[in-house]
Write a protein that holds these residues in place. Structure first.
Motif, short mmCIF file in Angstrom:
data_model
loop_
_atom_site.label_atom_id
_atom_site.label_comp_id
_atom_site.label_asym_id
_atom_site.label_seq_id
_atom_site.Cartn_x
_atom_site.Cartn_y
_atom_site.Cartn_z
N LEU A 1 0.84 -0.97 0.12
CA LEU A 1 -0.03 -0.11 0.11
C LEU A 1 0.80 1.17 -0.04
O LEU A 1 0.62 2.21 -0.63
CB LEU A 1 -0.93 -0.11 1.30
CG LEU A 1 -1.96 -1.23 1.35
CD1 LEU A 1 -2.53 -1.12 2.54
CD2 LEU A 1 -2.71 -1.16 0.09
N THR B 1 -0.06 2.87 -3.88
CA THR B 1 -1.32 3.31 -3.81
C THR B 1 -1.23 4.72 -3.34
O THR B 1 -0.34 5.09 -2.48
CB THR B 1 -2.12 2.58 -2.86
OG1 THR B 1 -1.76 2.65 -1.52
CG2 THR B 1 -2.30 0.86 -3.18
N THR C 1 -5.95 6.17 -5.88
CA THR C 1 -6.35 4.46 -5.71
C THR C 1 -7.78 4.62 -5.23
O THR C 1 -8.18 5.04 -4.33
CB THR C 1 -5.41 3.68 -5.00
OG1 THR C 1 -4.18 3.85 -5.43
CG2 THR C 1 -5.84 2.35 -4.71
N ILE D 1 -7.18 -1.83 -5.54
CA ILE D 1 -6.59 -2.97 -5.00
C ILE D 1 -7.60 -4.02 -5.01
O ILE D 1 -8.62 -3.75 -4.18
CB ILE D 1 -5.71 -2.80 -3.92
CG1 ILE D 1 -4.71 -1.63 -4.03
CG2 ILE D 1 -5.27 -4.07 -3.08
CD1 ILE D 1 -3.48 -2.30 -4.43
#
Ligand SMILES: Cc1ncc(COP(=O)(O)O)c(C=O)c1O
Length: 459
Positions: free
Chosen positions: A89, A93, A98, A170
């Motif tokens: 992450l 991201t 994201t 994700i």
């Protein structure tokens, strides 16, 4: 009822299974060798202890039988699946750019706080499982909707060459012997998921932490007849339709030694395209402190390269879990099914790595398999609205029993997930066979049956 507290929630391997002697020998191999001691007591390379990356590449090639040998540049060493989820992450991201984290539900409940810590509170969305492991059409609709609403077309904070790749979505799941549902995703769904991820610029992050814990579902079947371990989603991305869409790919596998050696070792690995793996290993904290699990990694390498880990799995871990599994299922059939419970782990999808319809017959002949740590039960309809209350009551004497209940597996902050829990997985409970002995597990199931009878007797 006799005996102490029984915890069928705890997803830890029992201490009696820990390979202490093999770890001691492995540590001694390191500390009696001057070059190995020197290599393992310094700051570790960012991608991790190089011999372990090599031995993992060899072992993973053996167990997953991918079309070609895996190379170590696809692998970096991590301090476990949880820590690496955080790393992914941090590196790939940015909340806002994201758009969402899509989490298969019922979800591994300890993953949600990791996403929240990375700034995704309110952006996590549940995706229901179906019989084959994932409702892909639900996910497609969600992704389309999310794209329509997306405000931020460019990253604002993580820019420049340091963040050469950020994903728009994700997707997080546990495709094989899932925590908590025990389901295994079919190969067809794995392929559909990879295609969807490529279409929507998503990274599929899979916790493949239970894959090698497998045995025949039926006690009389021969373990040597098990099919191959299902290909991971990262394996599918490596080969499907000519291979990854670009150098980054759309899948990353999170592996861990926690469930097969011991969680205290804090050793795991990530596998993805070499570009993704390299960028992942260049996190700020790793560049400063080196690979976060360096000494442990050197010990695990000794276990893996000597074959001690493989032997431990074959001779100790799998036979023990297999016996406990049969004991648990037998007790469930004897004590709980007559009370109206059902086992809800779905069909076993143990087909070989060949993907298409022409293999359907072959696939159906493969022996059914079970594995991982958990089974999921649906409660009878008169009790299903109160799994959390039942779980609270179970903790008290005389039951003294702990189990995980359906509402724990909601995706936090997603109203849809709360609704779906009420209609479906919330009516279930998860039981684990990893922590207690077979005898204790059977006693736990008896206590649960007694609780149900007592509750019914009162109404
Ligand atoms: C799906 C899943 N992911 C991750 C973990 C934790 O893995 P690690 O110990 O490698 O951080 C667990 C442990 O319960 C798990 O079930």
């Amino acid at each position: 009822m006799t005996g102490g507290h029984i915890n069928l929630q705890r997803g830890w391997p029992s201490l009696a299974l820990a390979p202490s002697a093999q770890l001691l020998k492995s540590a001694s191999n390191v500390f009696t060798s001057t070059p190995k001691t020197a290599a393992s007591l310094v700051y570790g390379p960012s991608a991790g202890y190089a011999p372990l990356r090599e031995s993992l590449a060899k072992w993973l090639t053996e167990i997953y039988s991918p079309k070609s040998q895996l190379q170590s540049d696809r692998i970096c060493v991590t301090n476990g699946a949880s820590g690496n989820l955080d790393n992914i992450l941090a590196r790939f991201t940015e909340p806002g750019y994201t758009r969402n984290i899509w989490i298969i539900e019922p979800s591994y409940f300890l993953a949600c706080p990791i996403f929240m810590d990375a700034g995704f509170q309110g952006l996590m969305k549940g995706v229901p499982e179906d019989e084959e492991g994932l409702d892909v059409e639900f996910l497609r609709r969600g992704l389309q909707e999310s794209e329509k609403k997306a405000q931020q077309q460019e990253p604002k904070l993580k820019t420049g060459t340091r963040y050469a790749k950020l994903y728009k979505h994700i997707i997080y799941c546990v495709p094989t012997f899932a925590n908590p549902s025990g389901k295994t995703m079919s190969l067809r769904r794995r392929e559909e998921l990879v295609r969807l991820a490529r279409e929507f610029d998503a990274l599929v992050v899979t916790d493949d932490v239970y894959d090698v814990l497998r045995w025949p579902e039926h006690a009389n079947d021969d373990a040597s007849q098990l099919g191959s371990v299902p290909p991971r989603i990262v394996d599918v991305d490596r080969t499907l339709d000519g291979g990854p869409k670009d150098e980054w790919g759309n899948a990353m596998s999170n592996g861990s030694m926690s469930k097969i050696i011991a969680p205290g070792m804090r050793v795991g690995w990530a596998e993805a395209t070499p570009a993704l793996t390299l960028a992942l290993s260049q996190l700020g904290a790793t560049r400063s402190g080196g690979c976060p699990t360096h000494l442990s990694a050197s010990i695990v390498h000794e276990m893996l390269s000597s074959g001690a880990l493989q032997e431990h799995l074959k001779d100790t871990v799998n036979p023990t879990f297999r016996a406990r599994y049969y004991g648990m299922i037998k007790a469930i059939k004897a004590e709980l099914l007559p009370l109206g419970f059902s086992i809800s782990v779905g069909k076993p999808y143990n087909e070989s790595s060949k993907p298409t319809n022409e293999d359907a017959n072959e696939a159906s002949e493969a022996i059914a398999e079970a594995g991982g740590y958990f089974t999921y039960l649906t409660l009878p309809s008169d009790l299903s609205a109160r799994t959390s209350r039942l779980a609270a009551e179970a903790l008290k004497k005389p039951y003294d029993l702990k189990f995980a209940f359906g509402d724990m597996f909601q995706v936090q902050g997603d109203a849809g997930s709360i609704d779906r829990a009420a209609d479906g997985f919330g009516r279930g409970i998860r039981l684990c066979w990893a922590w207690h002995t077979e005898e204790e597990i059977v006693e736990g199931i008896r206590r649960l049956a007694k609780l149900i009878k007592d509750v019914r007797g009162r109404t």
